[in-house]
Design a protein around this motif. Structure first.
Motif, short mmCIF file in Angstrom:
data_model
loop_
_atom_site.label_atom_id
_atom_site.label_comp_id
_atom_site.label_asym_id
_atom_site.label_seq_id
_atom_site.Cartn_x
_atom_site.Cartn_y
_atom_site.Cartn_z
N GLY A 63 -43.20 -56.04 -0.95
CA GLY A 63 -43.17 -56.08 0.51
C GLY A 63 -44.53 -56.42 1.07
N ALA A 64 -45.47 -56.61 0.15
CA ALA A 64 -46.85 -56.89 0.55
C ALA A 64 -47.04 -58.38 0.78
N TYR A 82 -46.17 -59.87 -3.78
CA TYR A 82 -45.05 -60.22 -2.91
C TYR A 82 -43.81 -59.35 -3.14
N ILE A 129 -46.75 -67.80 2.13
CA ILE A 129 -47.11 -66.50 1.55
C ILE A 129 -46.14 -66.07 0.46
N PRO A 158 -48.10 -51.47 15.36
CA PRO A 158 -48.65 -51.33 14.00
C PRO A 158 -48.06 -52.37 13.06
N ILE A 159 -48.90 -52.90 12.18
CA ILE A 159 -48.44 -53.92 11.22
C ILE A 159 -48.43 -53.35 9.80
N ALA A 160 -49.56 -52.82 9.39
CA ALA A 160 -49.66 -52.24 8.04
C ALA A 160 -50.85 -51.29 8.03
N GLY A 161 -50.59 -50.02 7.74
CA GLY A 161 -51.67 -49.05 7.71
C GLY A 161 -52.48 -49.12 9.00
N ASN A 173 -51.48 -59.47 5.17
CA ASN A 173 -51.57 -58.23 5.95
C ASN A 173 -51.70 -56.99 5.08
N ALA A 174 -50.86 -56.89 4.04
CA ALA A 174 -50.85 -55.66 3.25
C ALA A 174 -52.13 -55.53 2.43
N ALA A 175 -52.56 -56.64 1.81
CA ALA A 175 -53.80 -56.57 1.02
C ALA A 175 -54.97 -56.17 1.91
N ASP A 188 -55.39 -59.10 -4.68
CA ASP A 188 -55.80 -57.91 -3.94
C ASP A 188 -57.10 -58.11 -3.18
N ALA A 210 -54.73 -54.54 4.73
CA ALA A 210 -54.53 -53.17 5.19
C ALA A 210 -55.11 -52.19 4.17
N LEU A 211 -54.87 -52.46 2.88
CA LEU A 211 -55.42 -51.60 1.83
C LEU A 211 -56.94 -51.64 1.84
#
Ligand SMILES: [Zn+2]
Lengths: 151, 418
Positions: free
Chosen positions: B151-152, B148, B136, B211-214, B156-158, B397, B160-161
């Motif tokens: 912190g994304a 990256y 990743i 919780p992981i992201a959002g 997971n972060a993409a 994204d 989460a959004l």
């Protein structure tokens, strides 16, 4: 502690690293196509609209709208892992591109020395909010985008 | 879209029939949370198990279609020397969660056109300490510059959004995502290969997870693991000659980076060919006996339910509230009504584990096993048609790939069933 301070990931592509001098100046610039005038992001070799290879770093209108905001509770990167939860914003710029950005509320960015007052704003942008985007250096002296809610 | 070829484009050609193609010998091999072995082990052992099932020699396999994230610096050609085989057809498919159906489509054409007689389609990956973090950290040029550093890291972060936006747009709740994860865990409880199959999952467990992201919590995320998934492709005549039970392809398609002007992803390419899949097969969503979605977060499964026509856009929340998603129709107390659509019948990646690119073959291999009647404790009764879909490659994204196929058991009497 200061000696072992973690840094955010500084690795960029050759193109991504070209944002650094503009971040030093606090100037928001993105690649603009000299052929069709569209702004493009993430950094790329050819225009995603017309495939022209003539892209130039130009000043970009800074306003946009938050598509979504999440609080990260987990990160593989120690810098972020130590400061969770960390706010991540996805911003649709009026100029076109979608940009991931830090929230202006993060204290970690104060060290950049730029717009410290703005960084102390408590509120964090939420989806639908209008924001203004800036380009700054993070703690690793690498270029990052920061979104700040519009009044 | 203005183009000199506009009129011609409106008459876009459709994939020709997959008639005469047989899918045989589904295998799922070597699942482990971590492994010191290399990717070639999981690919090679998948091939070994397939030829043993088929009763053929490795030299009878003259085509290889491979997907792997962790095979580097080797590639599919390196495997020829490693396995000492001399294929005349090679394909490597770096399409992550869409790679299974895409491999199947490519290999089918090779067999139909005489470029190969027997193609082994395999997804295999290892999971060594730190290998997921390495993947990743440098997934693509776009992730390196634009996600990256924030912190994304990783998907997971993409996601989460994407999940946050989907929830705000359509009113889906965490409980709705939980219904998907819990039904899959129930399925995994009946599928011994699943790495999380020995554990049960309740709604309380799901809602109270870390919780992981959002809105994304622990049980929305897949567990990276090692493993291999594969099947053999050959002509129906050859399968009959070898005495191998087989599954057929009624229709299949793929479309990548579709809806590219959507600022944030809430649909993918399926919307632009799902109807054609049904038209080509003369069946509809109600005739599908099981759905295998790419479940690298429940929200993506919901998008597939919508975009593949099982419900309208934004209505997956109602669909999962009203439909039992387990292999045996048990509603587990989480759905009302009598509707049932077995979904991710082996437990999906959420409960089996995500073995890199093998996860892009998971639903396809499971569907072949089910339609052959070779599933064991998790066998769907009287299954004749399976919809399998793929999705993958978060380049920045959004997931770029989409693929889908309708498969049939050979007791099916629908058009194209042979
Ligand atoms: Zn252009």
């Amino acid at each position: 502690m200061a000696d072992s301070k973690q840094m955010p990931p500084a690795k960029r592509t050759n193109l991504g690293a070209q944002l650094k001098p503009f971040a030093e100046q606090g100037e928001l610039r993105l690649q603009q196509c000299l052929s069709c005038q569209q702004f493009v992001y993430p950094p790329r070799e050819v225009c995603g609209h017309c495939l022209s290879g003539e892209l130039s770093w130009e000043a970009c209108p800074a306003e946009g709208q938050v598509l979504a905001r999440v609080d990260l509770h987990n990160s593989f990167e120690p810098f972020y892992a130590e400061q969770l939860p960390w706010v991540l914003l996805s911003v649709k710029l009026d100029a076109g591109p979608v940009v991931y950005a830090h929230s202006s509320s993060h204290a970690g960015l104060e060290d950049s020395g730029l717009e410290v007052e703005a960084l102390e704003i408590e509120s964090k942008a939420n989806s639908g909010d209008r924001v203004t985007l800036s380009l700054q250096l993070d703690e690793a002296e690498a270029p990052v985008f920061v979104a700040q809610p519009l009044k | 879209m203005s183009s000199t070829f506009q009129n011609f484009q409106q008459a876009k050609s459709q994939p020709s029939s997959y008639q005469g193609i047989a899918l045989v010998c589904p295998v799922s091999v070597g699942y482990a949370k971590q492994s010191e072995k290399g990717a070639a082990y999981f690919i090679g052992r998948s091939l070994g198990e397939m030829i043993q099932q088929a009763g053929i020699h490795k030299d009878d396999v003259d085509g290889l279609a491979i997907s792997s994230f962790s095979l580097g610096p080797d590639s599919v050609i390196s495997l020829c020397q490693h396995f000492d085989i001399s294929p005349r057809y090679l394909e490597q498919l770096p399409f992550g969660g869409a790679s299974g159906v895409i491999a199947m489509r490519r290999a089918a054409r090779a067999v139909q056109m005489g470029d190969a007689d027997i193609v082994a389609c395999i997804g295999g990956d290892t999971n060594q300490a730190g290998s997921f973090a390495d993947l990743i950290a440098d997934f693509s040029t776009f992730t390196r510059d634009a996600s990256y550093p924030y912190g994304a890291g990783g998907p997971n972060a993409a996601f989460a959004l994407i999940t946050q936006h989907y929830m705000e747009q359509y009113g889906a709740t965490r409980e709705d995502f939980g219904r998907i994860a819990i039904a899959q865990r129930y399925n995994a409880n009946h599928y011994p290969t699943a790495l999380l199959g020995h554990k049960t999952l309740s709604m309380d467990d799901y809602l109270n997870a870390r919780p992981i992201a959002g809105p994304v919590h622990m049980f929305d995320c897949v567990m990276p693991c090692a493993g291999g998934e594969g099947f053999l492709m050959m002509s129906v005549e050859r399968a009959k000659f070898l005495g191998l039970p087989y599954v057929t392809i009624l229709a299949a398609d793929e479309l990548h980076h579709a809806h590219r002007d959507d600022p944030i992803q809430y649909r993918a390419g399926w919307t632009l060919y799902a109807n054609e899949l049904y038209q080509q097969t003369n069946i509809g969503p109600n005739d599908i006996d099981m759905l295998q979605t790419y479940d690298d977060y429940p929200v993506i499964s919901m998008m597939q339910m919508e975009d593949l026509g099982f419900c309208a856009k934004g209505e997956a929340k109602h669909f999962v509230r009203e439909t039992a998603l387990t292999f045996d129709g048990h509603n587990l107390g989480y759905s009302s009504g009598n509707n049932c659509l077995p979904h991710n019948t082996s437990g999906g990646q959420l409960s089996v584990g995500q073995a890199g690119s093998a996860a892009g073959f998971l639903g396809l291999v499971e569907s072949i096993r089910q339609l052959l009647g070779q599933a064991e404790k998790n066998q769907v009764q009287d299954a004749r048609h399976a919809m399998v879909s793929g999705y993958g490659m978060i380049n920045y994204d959004r997931g770029l790939c989409s693929s889908a196929a309708i498969l049939a058991s050979t007791t099916s009497d629908t058009v194209g069933g042979q």
